[in-house]
Write an enzyme that holds these catalytic residues in place. Structure first.
Site, mmCIF file in Angstrom:
data_model
loop_
_atom_site.group_PDB
_atom_site.id
_atom_site.type_symbol
_atom_site.label_atom_id
_atom_site.label_comp_id
_atom_site.label_asym_id
_atom_site.label_seq_id
_atom_site.Cartn_x
_atom_site.Cartn_y
_atom_site.Cartn_z
ATOM 1 C CG LEU A 248 42.347 36.033 26.416
ATOM 2 C CD1 LEU A 248 41.757 37.239 25.718
ATOM 3 C CD2 LEU A 248 43.469 36.465 27.350
ATOM 4 C CB SER B 286 55.201 37.254 23.552
ATOM 5 O OG SER B 286 53.948 36.697 23.176
ATOM 6 C CB CYS C 214 23.725 42.246 58.460
ATOM 7 S SG CYS C 214 24.129 41.239 57.014
ATOM 8 C CB ALA D 168 54.269 38.973 30.975
ATOM 9 C CB CYS E 34 23.780 45.509 54.516
ATOM 10 S SG CYS E 34 22.951 43.960 54.902
ATOM 11 C CB THR F 136 45.812 40.321 22.075
ATOM 12 O OG1 THR F 136 46.522 41.520 22.433
ATOM 13 C CG2 THR F 136 46.273 39.177 22.962
ATOM 14 C CD GLU G 2 27.616 41.546 58.524
ATOM 15 O OE1 GLU G 2 27.651 42.768 58.378
ATOM 16 O OE2 GLU G 2 27.601 40.740 57.555
ATOM 17 C CG HIS H 298 25.373 40.054 53.535
ATOM 18 N ND1 HIS H 298 25.016 41.385 53.555
ATOM 19 C CD2 HIS H 298 25.104 39.627 52.266
ATOM 20 C CE1 HIS H 298 24.563 41.753 52.379
ATOM 21 N NE2 HIS H 298 24.598 40.701 51.579
ATOM 22 C CD1 TRP I 6 55.671 29.263 27.023
ATOM 23 C CD2 TRP I 6 54.226 30.932 27.323
ATOM 24 N NE1 TRP I 6 54.452 28.805 26.625
ATOM 25 C CE2 TRP I 6 53.536 29.821 26.799
ATOM 26 C CE3 TRP I 6 53.499 32.099 27.578
ATOM 27 C CZ2 TRP I 6 52.169 29.835 26.528
ATOM 28 C CZ3 TRP I 6 52.149 32.115 27.322
ATOM 29 C CH2 TRP I 6 51.497 31.001 26.803
#
Length: 447
Positions: A213, A177, A93, A163, A84, A205, A61, A59, A179
């Site tokens: 993707l 679509s 920590c 978009a 933590c 899609t 720390e 972590h 662009w």
């Protein structure tokens, strides 16, 4: 927990601001943990800093402590989140802070995790360490909005990316679509994909755009899906380097933890789709309905998808069959839906809104895959379904300086059955800025 009315100096604010900048270095690689930064100060001088780099590693720390050879007794630590107090993948920590005899710890925010919330502060105080909490805590919650919300709701943080043209059209009348937005905005989307635990979309899609993707370098270039090496080199990754106090590399990780999620109730995905072709390099989950899974007509396709490394998960549907006649005609002699009709929605009563249970999908992603954040890149029907279920936590809107007009029936959302302005769903704009020629708007549902 409530914050006391502690007084913080300009010096405190300066060092906490540095801690926030340290924490930001971990964006996209710490899930399911939060981003955390820490700064060690002695006599108004910063002697070390560190941040949490990746889940399972030290972590913030501990990294700040390890980044300096000697920590003077009585040093202060500034940390963006409560240290933590329990053993997880790493030791607590608070033990290291007490061991190195820090005189004071200044905390921006309490940890919302019930395992920690207030307990870390209590342990430090009992050990004689002075603790002040609440410095810039609003900034801490904003920086870790994903962590805070998923801890409280026990589900992934959901962000929708849309978009569109300035008149709210995500596609022209033909459905084209590409662009809408410029290359600067599209480059930012690749970065967003990396920062979120997964990208989620619907089968519509995938069929329409044959999408990839995943977060891509050189995303404007054509991908040769048969070249596995080139494909894997196109994935955005991040080097995580663990060093000793002398700056020597102890360990090096190449971080690319990323998932694609497809909602495909009737298993309509084409085996030749780019999603399938790239699934050995990019982990992919396809959610189907329980009825689709149990239908023996789909067993061979499910097997082929799994051989390509795709996880298939079955969940219940939101809608039920409404037309018993259509269902009867779709059943063959052995009691199973006809294989000829399985992909045309006849067995679901010709209902186009044949959606999977979104709450069950999120629960599955959260509990089985440890997905704490989702970026939705989908069509208006699926986005509207999430909106109606009140499952959207954030909107990222890219608006292009283009006008299509009323000839296109494509809209950002489908019908919400709102007749009066007083019933409109309200958003709160958090940020508005230019990205190239486009506008980027970050917004949140108004409470």
């Amino acid at each position: 927990m409530n914050y006391n009315q502690d007084v913080f100096s300009n010096e405190d604010k300066k060092f906490m601001d540095i801690a926030f900048k340290q924490a930001e270095k971990g964006r996209g690689t710490t899930s399911p943990n939060p981003m955390v930064g820490a700064v060690i100060v002695k006599d108004s001088n910063m002697i070390s800093s560190g941040y949490h780099k990746m889940s399972g590693t030290d972590h913030a720390e501990i990294n700040a402590i390890n980044n300096v050879k000697n920590i003077p007794e009585g040093s202060k630590m500034y940390v963006t989140l409560e240290p933590c107090s329990f053993y997880g993948k790493t030791p607590p920590c608070v033990e290291a802070i007490i061991k190195h005899k820090f005189s004071e710890v200044i905390i921006s925010s309490f940890d919302p995790n019930p395992k920690v919330n207030g307990k870390g502060v209590e342990i430090l105080k009992k050990a004689g360490v002075r603790v002040r909490a609440g410095l810039m805590h609003e900034k801490a919650e904003k920086q870790n909005e994903i962590f805070f919300k998923q801890i409280r709701l026990k589900r992934p943080f959901v962000c929708v990316k849309i978009a569109s043209t300035i008149d709210g059209k995500p596609a022209a009348a033909s459905g084209n679509s590409k662009w809408i937005t410029g290359i600067t905005s599209r480059s930012m989307v690749q970065k967003l994909r990396f920062e979120y635990g997964c990208v989620l979309t619907g089968i519509g899609t995938i069929i329409k755009d044959d999408s990839f993707l995943y977060p891509r370098k050189n995303f404007a270039k054509t991908i040769d899906t048969d070249d596995r090496d080139a494909l894997e080199k196109s994935i955005i990754t991040k080097d995580i380097i663990i060093e000793d106090p002398a700056g020597h590399i102890k360990k090096k990780f190449v971080y690319s933890k990323f998932l694609r999620v497809i909602l495909d109730s009737n298993l309509q995905i084409n085996l030749g789709a780019n999603i399938v072709k790239t699934s050995r390099s990019v982990r992919t989950i396809i959610f189907i309905s329980q009825e689709t899974q149990s239908n023996k007509c789909n067993s061979d396709k499910i097997r082929q998808l799994r051989l390509n490394g795709i996880d298939i998960a079955a969940v219940k549907k939101t809608d039920t069959v409404s037309d018993k006649k259509d269902l009867t005609e779709a059943i063959n002699n052995d009691g199973n839906p006809s294989c000829n009709n399985i992909n045309n929605n006849i067995i679901y009563g010709n209902k186009k809104n044949d959606y999977l249970d979104l709450n069950e999908v999120l629960d599955h992603l959260y509990n089985k895959y440890e997905i704490t954040s989702i970026l939705i890149e989908a069509g208006p029907s699926l986005v509207t379904s999430f909106l109606k279920e009140k499952l959207i936590d954030k909107f990222i809107l890219f608006l292009a300086p283009k006008i299509i007009g009323g000839g296109s029936s494509y809209n950002m959302f489908t019908d919400l059955n709102i007749e009066y302005m007083k019933d409109a769903l309200n958003l709160e704009f958090e940020k508005i800025k230019k990205t190239g020629k486009d506008l980027l708007i970050e917004a949140y549902p108004s409470s």
